[in-house]
Design a protein around this motif. Structure first.
Motif, PDB file in Angstrom:
ATOM      1  N   PRO A 190       0.812  -1.225   0.000  1.00 11.63           N
ATOM      2  CA  PRO A 190       0.000   0.000   0.000  1.00 11.63           C
ATOM      3  C   PRO A 190       0.840   1.267   0.000  1.00 11.63           C
ATOM      4  O   PRO A 190       0.419   2.299  -0.544  1.00 11.63           O
ATOM      5  N   SER A 191       2.049   1.189   0.581  1.00 15.25           N
ATOM      6  CA  SER A 191       2.911   2.377   0.626  1.00 15.25           C
ATOM      7  C   SER A 191       3.335   2.811  -0.773  1.00 15.25           C
ATOM      8  O   SER A 191       3.565   4.010  -1.001  1.00 15.25           O
ATOM      9  N   TRP A 192       3.447   1.877  -1.720  1.00 15.66           N
ATOM     10  CA  TRP A 192       3.790   2.256  -3.090  1.00 15.66           C
ATOM     11  C   TRP A 192       2.680   3.097  -3.704  1.00 15.66           C
ATOM     12  O   TRP A 192       2.938   4.104  -4.363  1.00 15.66           O
ATOM     13  N   LEU A 193       1.454   2.671  -3.492  1.00 18.54           N
ATOM     14  CA  LEU A 193       0.327   3.415  -4.055  1.00 18.54           C
ATOM     15  C   LEU A 193       0.212   4.784  -3.400  1.00 18.54           C
ATOM     16  O   LEU A 193      -0.089   5.773  -4.070  1.00 18.54           O
ATOM     17  N   ALA A 194       0.459   4.835  -2.088  1.00 23.41           N
ATOM     18  CA  ALA A 194       0.402   6.120  -1.393  1.00 23.41           C
ATOM     19  C   ALA A 194       1.504   7.066  -1.880  1.00 23.41           C
ATOM     20  O   ALA A 194       1.298   8.287  -1.934  1.00 23.41           O
ATOM     21  N   ALA A 195       2.658   6.518  -2.229  1.00 17.49           N
ATOM     22  CA  ALA A 195       3.799   7.358  -2.624  1.00 17.49           C
ATOM     23  C   ALA A 195       3.712   7.853  -4.058  1.00 17.49           C
ATOM     24  O   ALA A 195       4.304   8.880  -4.405  1.00 17.49           O
ATOM     25  N   LEU A 196       2.995   7.119  -4.912  1.00 22.25           N
ATOM     26  CA  LEU A 196       2.864   7.546  -6.310  1.00 22.25           C
ATOM     27  C   LEU A 196       1.929   8.742  -6.435  1.00 22.25           C
ATOM     28  O   LEU A 196       0.873   8.803  -5.791  1.00 22.25           O
ATOM     29  N   LYS A 197       2.297   9.650  -7.300  1.00 26.45           N
ATOM     30  CA  LYS A 197       1.383  10.735  -7.647  1.00 26.45           C
ATOM     31  C   LYS A 197       0.240  10.172  -8.494  1.00 26.45           C
ATOM     32  O   LYS A 197       0.415   9.167  -9.186  1.00 26.45           O
ATOM     33  N   THR A 198      -0.920  10.804  -8.444  1.00 20.77           N
ATOM     34  CA  THR A 198      -2.026  10.369  -9.289  1.00 20.77           C
ATOM     35  C   THR A 198      -1.580  10.391 -10.748  1.00 20.77           C
ATOM     36  O   THR A 198      -1.003  11.381 -11.223  1.00 20.77           O
ATOM     37  N   GLY A 199      -1.809   9.301 -11.460  1.00 24.71           N
ATOM     38  CA  GLY A 199      -1.325   9.161 -12.834  1.00 24.71           C
ATOM     39  C   GLY A 199       0.041   8.532 -12.925  1.00 24.71           C
ATOM     40  O   GLY A 199       0.482   8.163 -14.020  1.00 24.71           O
ATOM     41  N   GLY A 200       0.705   8.379 -11.766  1.00 22.65           N
ATOM     42  CA  GLY A 200       2.011   7.720 -11.758  1.00 22.65           C
ATOM     43  C   GLY A 200       1.868   6.228 -11.996  1.00 22.65           C
ATOM     44  O   GLY A 200       0.796   5.641 -11.843  1.00 22.65           O
ATOM     45  N   ARG A 201       2.970   5.592 -12.357  1.00 23.03           N
ATOM     46  CA  ARG A 201       2.923   4.183 -12.744  1.00 23.03           C
ATOM     47  C   ARG A 201       3.901   3.355 -11.929  1.00 23.03           C
ATOM     48  O   ARG A 201       4.991   3.814 -11.578  1.00 23.03           O
ATOM     49  N   LEU A 202       3.485   2.115 -11.633  1.00 20.51           N
ATOM     50  CA  LEU A 202       4.387   1.143 -11.037  1.00 20.51           C
ATOM     51  C   LEU A 202       4.580  -0.022 -11.998  1.00 20.51           C
ATOM     52  O   LEU A 202       3.689  -0.353 -12.786  1.00 20.51           O
ATOM     53  N   ALA A 203       5.767  -0.624 -11.940  1.00 21.76           N
ATOM     54  CA  ALA A 203       6.081  -1.831 -12.706  1.00 21.76           C
ATOM     55  C   ALA A 203       6.776  -2.784 -11.758  1.00 21.76           C
ATOM     56  O   ALA A 203       7.821  -2.457 -11.187  1.00 21.76           O
ATOM     57  N   THR A 204       6.186  -3.961 -11.580  1.00 20.57           N
ATOM     58  CA  THR A 204       6.722  -4.924 -10.626  1.00 20.57           C
ATOM     59  C   THR A 204       6.414  -6.335 -11.095  1.00 20.57           C
ATOM     60  O   THR A 204       5.780  -6.532 -12.134  1.00 20.57           O
ATOM     61  N   THR A 205       6.856  -7.319 -10.348  1.00 21.84           N
ATOM     62  CA  THR A 205       6.501  -8.718 -10.593  1.00 21.84           C
ATOM     63  C   THR A 205       5.829  -9.274  -9.352  1.00 21.84           C
ATOM     64  O   THR A 205       6.051  -8.790  -8.241  1.00 21.84           O
ATOM     65  N   ILE A 206       4.997 -10.308  -9.576  1.00 26.20           N
ATOM     66  CA  ILE A 206       4.246 -10.921  -8.493  1.00 26.20           C
ATOM     67  C   ILE A 206       5.012 -12.142  -7.991  1.00 26.20           C
ATOM     68  O   ILE A 206       5.385 -13.022  -8.773  1.00 26.20           O
ATOM     69  N   THR A 207       5.242 -12.199  -6.690  1.00 32.03           N
ATOM     70  CA  THR A 207       6.021 -13.276  -6.084  1.00 32.03           C
ATOM     71  C   THR A 207       5.480 -14.652  -6.466  1.00 32.03           C
ATOM     72  O   THR A 207       4.279 -14.893  -6.435  1.00 32.03           O
ATOM     73  N   GLY A 208       6.405 -15.540  -6.837  1.00 32.74           N
ATOM     74  CA  GLY A 208       6.043 -16.909  -7.167  1.00 32.74           C
ATOM     75  C   GLY A 208       5.538 -17.108  -8.575  1.00 32.74           C
ATOM     76  O   GLY A 208       5.196 -18.228  -8.953  1.00 32.74           O
ATOM     77  N   THR A 209       5.489 -16.035  -9.355  1.00 31.04           N
ATOM     78  CA  THR A 209       4.991 -16.106 -10.723  1.00 31.04           C
ATOM     79  C   THR A 209       5.996 -15.471 -11.674  1.00 31.04           C
ATOM     80  O   THR A 209       6.995 -14.895 -11.251  1.00 31.04           O
ATOM     81  N   SER A 210       5.674 -15.541 -12.980  1.00 28.84           N
ATOM     82  CA  SER A 210       6.477 -14.834 -13.986  1.00 28.84           C
ATOM     83  C   SER A 210       5.752 -13.591 -14.486  1.00 28.84           C
ATOM     84  O   SER A 210       6.063 -13.075 -15.556  1.00 28.84           O
ATOM     85  N   LEU A 211       4.794 -13.085 -13.703  1.00 24.48           N
ATOM     86  CA  LEU A 211       3.940 -11.985 -14.140  1.00 24.48           C
ATOM     87  C   LEU A 211       4.602 -10.633 -13.927  1.00 24.48           C
ATOM     88  O   LEU A 211       5.029 -10.304 -12.816  1.00 24.48           O
ATOM     89  N   ILE A 212       4.661  -9.838 -14.990  1.00 30.45           N
ATOM     90  CA  ILE A 212       5.032  -8.428 -14.893  1.00 30.45           C
ATOM     91  C   ILE A 212       3.736  -7.626 -14.835  1.00 30.45           C
ATOM     92  O   ILE A 212       2.905  -7.689 -15.747  1.00 30.45           O
ATOM     93  N   LEU A 213       3.560  -6.886 -13.757  1.00 27.10           N
ATOM     94  CA  LEU A 213       2.353  -6.097 -13.537  1.00 27.10           C
ATOM     95  C   LEU A 213       2.678  -4.620 -13.684  1.00 27.10           C
ATOM     96  O   LEU A 213       3.607  -4.118 -13.047  1.00 27.10           O
ATOM     97  N   THR A 214       1.943  -3.934 -14.538  1.00 26.84           N
ATOM     98  CA  THR A 214       2.059  -2.481 -14.629  1.00 26.84           C
ATOM     99  C   THR A 214       0.697  -1.887 -14.296  1.00 26.84           C
ATOM    100  O   THR A 214      -0.348  -2.443 -14.662  1.00 26.84           O
ATOM    101  N   ALA A 215       0.701  -0.758 -13.598  1.00 26.30           N
ATOM    102  CA  ALA A 215      -0.566  -0.140 -13.214  1.00 26.30           C
ATOM    103  C   ALA A 215      -0.364   1.350 -12.976  1.00 26.30           C
ATOM    104  O   ALA A 215       0.701   1.777 -12.503  1.00 26.30           O
ATOM    105  N   ASP A 216      -1.385   2.111 -13.299  1.00 21.83           N
ATOM    106  CA  ASP A 216      -1.370   3.568 -13.141  1.00 21.83           C
ATOM    107  C   ASP A 216      -2.273   3.965 -11.982  1.00 21.83           C
ATOM    108  O   ASP A 216      -3.422   3.497 -11.877  1.00 21.83           O
ATOM    109  N   LYS A 217      -1.784   4.840 -11.124  1.00 21.74           N
ATOM    110  CA  LYS A 217      -2.533   5.243  -9.939  1.00 21.74           C
ATOM    111  C   LYS A 217      -3.747   6.082 -10.313  1.00 21.74           C
ATOM    112  O   LYS A 217      -3.661   6.981 -11.157  1.00 21.74           O
TER     113      LYS A 217
END
Length: 376
Positions: A190-217
């Motif tokens: 949750p701290s990542w979402l709180a730290a991003l500005k509205t419209g900001g983007r995160l790029a990460t992977t989900i533990t135990g998977t090969s998934l790359i997740l991108t999302a915009d706040k």
């Protein structure tokens, strides 16, 4: 051959033509960030020292592959010559092609402020500084020594980004436009979402998977995005010096005990860990399964164990597969269900799935009539 020639060759192999990350990789001296590393050999993790073989050093660090720098609690910088290490990797210098891929998925513009989650050797941070300038870059890692060494090596290369020592999944003293993680998480902190500005983007992977997740706040504090069609796997984020020790006793039992349920299987024994898409789908269905795969003179055995007490053993001998299962759930049956779906539909549903993330970090994936919640 000087390092710049090696780096230019690396950049050409690690990035497509026209990539804005090609020039930063071509002009960042990776060898200065990885003077020593651990090589995975048949005899275990063996120390490699760049100063002892300059040509091998340059060949290793300017190849598009990951170099492990820390195993368990032992960093290569602190190991005695000729040393070997025991345990699992806990830090590395990620292969440059994957770094560039994660930066691309984060859609980093030239004026973006970026949080680099997982300082590691400092090489990825240096590539960011090379393109954006150090004032726009912050890096975080839980390990004080990693940050100390990375900061010194970054400064020798002319960069002084802000570096934070702390748990990246906890509260963050940072606010900005992009978060790029070279560690995996589940769920999104949750701290990542709180730290991003509205419209900001995160790029990460989900533990135990090969998934790359991108999302915009979004304005509500959550985020929307998707699972990318590329694949990646990173060490999971850790809060301490090493990962907690895993209890292997259930896997050991799975290797020898008679199952409560014993039957033949219509599918061959599978090395799930190296079958990335199948393993990812299984992780979404039943997260937390431990796997072990054994081969012996053509026979194959796969073991599965879950903290809830479920276990399975599949033995393939002479072309026949026998499966033993015990505990509250039938783990091998879950695996068979994944393979059934793949055959019936021609693919598994998670690539390209739409992702919604609550402000608390809970993820829901959707594609067609398929839905998968991802929480703890």
């Amino acid at each position: 051959m000087e390092w710049k020639d090696h780096a230019a060759t690396l950049a050409a192999s690690a990035t497509p033509p026209g990539s804005r990350w090609r020039e930063p990789i071509a002009t960042t001296p990776r060898h200065t960030f990885v003077p020593r590393w651990w090589a995975n050999t048949r005899d275990g993790w063996e120390l490699r020292d760049g100063d002892s073989d300059h040509d091998r050093w340059l060949a290793a660090v300017y190849r598009d592959w990951t170099l492990v720098t820390r195993v368990g609690n032992l960093h290569a910088d602190h190991a005695e010559p000729g040393a070997c290490a025991d345990g699992s990797p806990t830090s590395s210098s990620t292969l440059p092609g994957l770094i560039a891929q994660m930066f691309r998925h984060a859609s980093i513009g030239d004026r973006c402020t970026v949080l680099d989650v997982g300082t590691g050797s400092g090489y990825g941070t240096a590539v960011l500084c090379n393109r954006l300038g150090a004032a726009r870059v912050t890096s975080i890692d839980v390990d004080p020594y990693l940050n100390e060494a990375a900061a010194a090596r970054l400064e020798k290369n002319g960069y002084k980004p802000r570096i934070i020592t702390g748990d990246a999944t906890g509260p963050l003293d940072w606010e900005g436009d992009r978060i790029v993680a070279t560690v995996s998480v589940r769920p999104v902190p949750p701290s990542w979402l709180a730290a991003l500005k509205t419209g900001g983007r995160l790029a990460t992977t989900i533990t135990g998977t090969s998934l790359i997740l991108t999302a915009d706040k979004q304005e509500d504090g959550g985020a929307v995005g998707r699972v990318e069609y590329d694949r990646a796997g990173f060490m999971r984020a850790r809060a301490g010096a090493d990962y907690p020790a895993r209890d292997q006793s259930l896997l050991e039992r799975a290797g020898v005990e008679e199952g409560e349920n014993v039957e033949s299987s219509r599918y061959p024994v599978l090395d799930v860990v190296n079958a990335w898409d199948v393993g990812t789908m299984l992780e979404l269905i039943a997260p937390g399964i431990e796997h072990r795969y054994i081969t012996d003179n053509g026979d194959r055995v796969a073991l599965m164990a879950h903290p809830d007490g479920s276990w399975a053993r599949a033995e393939e001998r002479g072309g026949m597969v026998t499966v033993h299962q015990s505990g509250p759930r039938r783990l091998w049956s879950y695996l068979d269900a994944v393979r059934d779906r793949w055959i019936r539909h021609g693919e598994l549903p998670f690539r390209g799935a739409r992702a919604t993330i609550t402000p608390e970090g809970m993820i829901t994936l959707r594609r067609g009539d398929w839905t998968a919640p991802i929480g703890q």
